[in-house]
Design an enzyme around this catalytic site. Sequence first.
Site, PDB file in Angstrom:
ATOM      1  N   LYS A  94       6.418  -1.765   1.910  1.00  0.00           N
ATOM      2  CA  LYS A  94       5.224  -1.212   2.570  1.00  0.00           C
ATOM      3  C   LYS A  94       4.084  -2.221   2.439  1.00  0.00           C
ATOM      4  CE  LYS A  94       3.121   3.375   3.173  1.00  0.00           C
ATOM      5  NZ  LYS A  94       3.199   3.484   4.616  1.00  0.00           N
TER       6      LYS A  94
ATOM      7  N   GLU B 146      12.658   2.369  13.701  1.00  0.00           N
ATOM      8  CA  GLU B 146      11.722   3.434  13.306  1.00  0.00           C
ATOM      9  C   GLU B 146      10.557   3.365  14.261  1.00  0.00           C
ATOM     10  OE1 GLU B 146      10.059   2.625   9.407  1.00  0.00           O
ATOM     11  OE2 GLU B 146      10.097   0.475   9.764  1.00  0.00           O
TER      12      GLU B 146
ATOM     13  N   ARG C 192      -8.000 -21.058  -0.936  1.00  0.00           N
ATOM     14  CA  ARG C 192      -6.850 -20.577  -0.165  1.00  0.00           C
ATOM     15  C   ARG C 192      -5.647 -21.486  -0.426  1.00  0.00           C
ATOM     16  NH1 ARG C 192      -4.351 -21.289   4.722  1.00  0.00           N
ATOM     17  NH2 ARG C 192      -3.654 -19.389   5.776  1.00  0.00           N
TER      18      ARG C 192
ATOM     19  N   TYR D 290       0.829  -1.203   0.000  1.00  0.00           N
ATOM     20  CA  TYR D 290       0.000   0.000   0.000  1.00  0.00           C
ATOM     21  C   TYR D 290       0.861   1.249   0.000  1.00  0.00           C
ATOM     22  CZ  TYR D 290       0.861   0.962   4.988  1.00  0.00           C
ATOM     23  OH  TYR D 290       1.446   1.277   6.198  1.00  0.00           O
TER      24      TYR D 290
ATOM     25  N   ARG E  43       7.779   4.016  -4.939  1.00  0.00           N
ATOM     26  CA  ARG E  43       7.923   3.102  -3.797  1.00  0.00           C
ATOM     27  C   ARG E  43       6.871   1.996  -3.864  1.00  0.00           C
ATOM     28  NH1 ARG E  43       7.782   5.497   2.199  1.00  0.00           N
ATOM     29  NH2 ARG E  43       5.567   5.661   1.702  1.00  0.00           N
TER      30      ARG E  43
ATOM     31  N   HIS F  47      -1.148 -21.347  -0.317  1.00  0.00           N
ATOM     32  CA  HIS F  47       0.069 -20.554  -0.075  1.00  0.00           C
ATOM     33  C   HIS F  47       0.842 -20.267  -1.365  1.00  0.00           C
ATOM     34  CE1 HIS F  47      -0.605 -21.191   4.157  1.00  0.00           C
ATOM     35  NE2 HIS F  47       0.488 -20.520   4.461  1.00  0.00           N
TER      36      HIS F  47
ATOM     37  N   LEU G 219      11.276   1.349   6.779  1.00  0.00           N
ATOM     38  CA  LEU G 219      10.698   1.873   5.542  1.00  0.00           C
ATOM     39  C   LEU G 219      11.417   3.183   5.228  1.00  0.00           C
ATOM     40  CD1 LEU G 219       8.300   1.453   3.492  1.00  0.00           C
ATOM     41  CD2 LEU G 219       7.160   3.260   4.777  1.00  0.00           C
TER      42      LEU G 219
HETATM   43  C1  LIG Z   1       6.791   1.788   9.346  1.00  0.00           C
HETATM   44  C2  LIG Z   1       6.773   3.144   8.743  1.00  0.00           C
HETATM   45  N1  LIG Z   1       7.900   3.872   8.748  1.00  0.00           N
HETATM   46  C3  LIG Z   1       7.946   5.111   8.214  1.00  0.00           C
HETATM   47  C4  LIG Z   1       6.806   5.687   7.656  1.00  0.00           C
HETATM   48  C5  LIG Z   1       6.876   7.075   7.079  1.00  0.00           C
HETATM   49  O1  LIG Z   1       6.816   7.005   5.684  1.00  0.00           O
HETATM   50  P1  LIG Z   1       6.309   8.249   4.819  1.00  0.00           P
HETATM   51  O2  LIG Z   1       7.143   9.415   5.230  1.00  0.00           O
HETATM   52  O3  LIG Z   1       6.550   7.832   3.426  1.00  0.00           O
HETATM   53  O4  LIG Z   1       4.874   8.443   5.145  1.00  0.00           O
HETATM   54  C6  LIG Z   1       5.616   4.955   7.626  1.00  0.00           C
HETATM   55  C7  LIG Z   1       4.412   5.533   7.029  1.00  0.00           C
HETATM   56  O5  LIG Z   1       3.357   4.957   7.042  1.00  0.00           O
HETATM   57  C8  LIG Z   1       5.603   3.649   8.173  1.00  0.00           C
HETATM   58  O6  LIG Z   1       4.484   2.907   8.161  1.00  0.00           O
END
Ligand SMILES: Cc1ncc(COP(=O)(O)O)c(C=O)c1O
Length: 290
Positions: free
Chosen positions: A151, A183, A104, A32, A51, A106, A207
């Site tokens: 993501k 993070e 379903r 997403y 991304r 895998h 991320l």
């Molecule tokens: C785990 C994670 N880290 C960092 C971010 C920040 O990413 P962005 O600046 O692209 O929104 C997000 C945003 O949803 C996230 O889910």
Amino acid sequence: MTLAYWNGDYLPLEEVRVSPLDRGYLFGDGVYEVLIAYDGHAFEAEAHFERLRRSMTALSLTGGPDVPALTAMADRLLGDCHAATRAQAMTLYIQVTRGVEAARNHSLPKAAHPSVLAYASPITRKTAAHYAKGFTAVTAPDRRWLMCDVKSISLAGAILAHDLADQAGALECILIRDGLVSECSSSNVFIVSGGVIVTPVADNRILNGISRQVILRLARENGWPVEERDVTEQELRAADEVWVSSTSKEIAPIVSLDGKPVGGGVPGPAGIAMRAAFDRLIEQTARRNR
Ligand SMILES: Cc1ncc(COP(=O)(O)O)c(C=O)c1O
């Protein structure tokens, strides 16, 4: 009425029907993006679309929308939402799952038939007064998987971490893995230490946030010292400033961590300067697109 894009059609969001055999529903098998638009104009849209493409590739999810298709979808949905609400800020949610199968299973399906959903919603930005006061955060062990650069919609680890923040009345939960800061549940982390802005390296442990990338770019453009490197938990706790960044939070100064003040317990000068630079960029983007 919220207009949605669903597998090639535009229809009211509440009329979208998802099969129980969609792999997104069964396995969390999908990716997403969330992007923001100010005054009707998408901010850093290309970076978000790239991304999303990268996340699809990482999961071998083929057949999803390409950048021109994503651009057309974003223009239509943001345009519709802006016309209906005149909202100063909107988010656009885009999700691509591996789609529906007969049963379903895998194994990855032979043929690509992804399910694609997108819709825009108005959001209320935090005010200048919120940012001037600052926010609180808690910490917790990072128990998520090791493909955090993707993501993915499989967000149970992030949701449980976020719940710890909610329980503490905090904005975010900062995650620590093997003594290093990774993070937050849905944001990146920056510290300021001895006048240097430091953020963890964008590898598989985090991320690579688009806001993170914008902040690094602004720091370099302004000649502010900046480093991408491992950040220890000790450094986090001793930092002069801590910020978290995301598309919806923008740059939020953390003034209290696990109940203890960060630096002087108020937003620090580097964060204030960075926020001002970020605000100028938002304004420039809106002006350029007017
Ligand atoms: C785990 C994670 N880290 C960092 C971010 C920040 O990413 P962005 O600046 O692209 O929104 C997000 C945003 O949803 C996230 O889910």
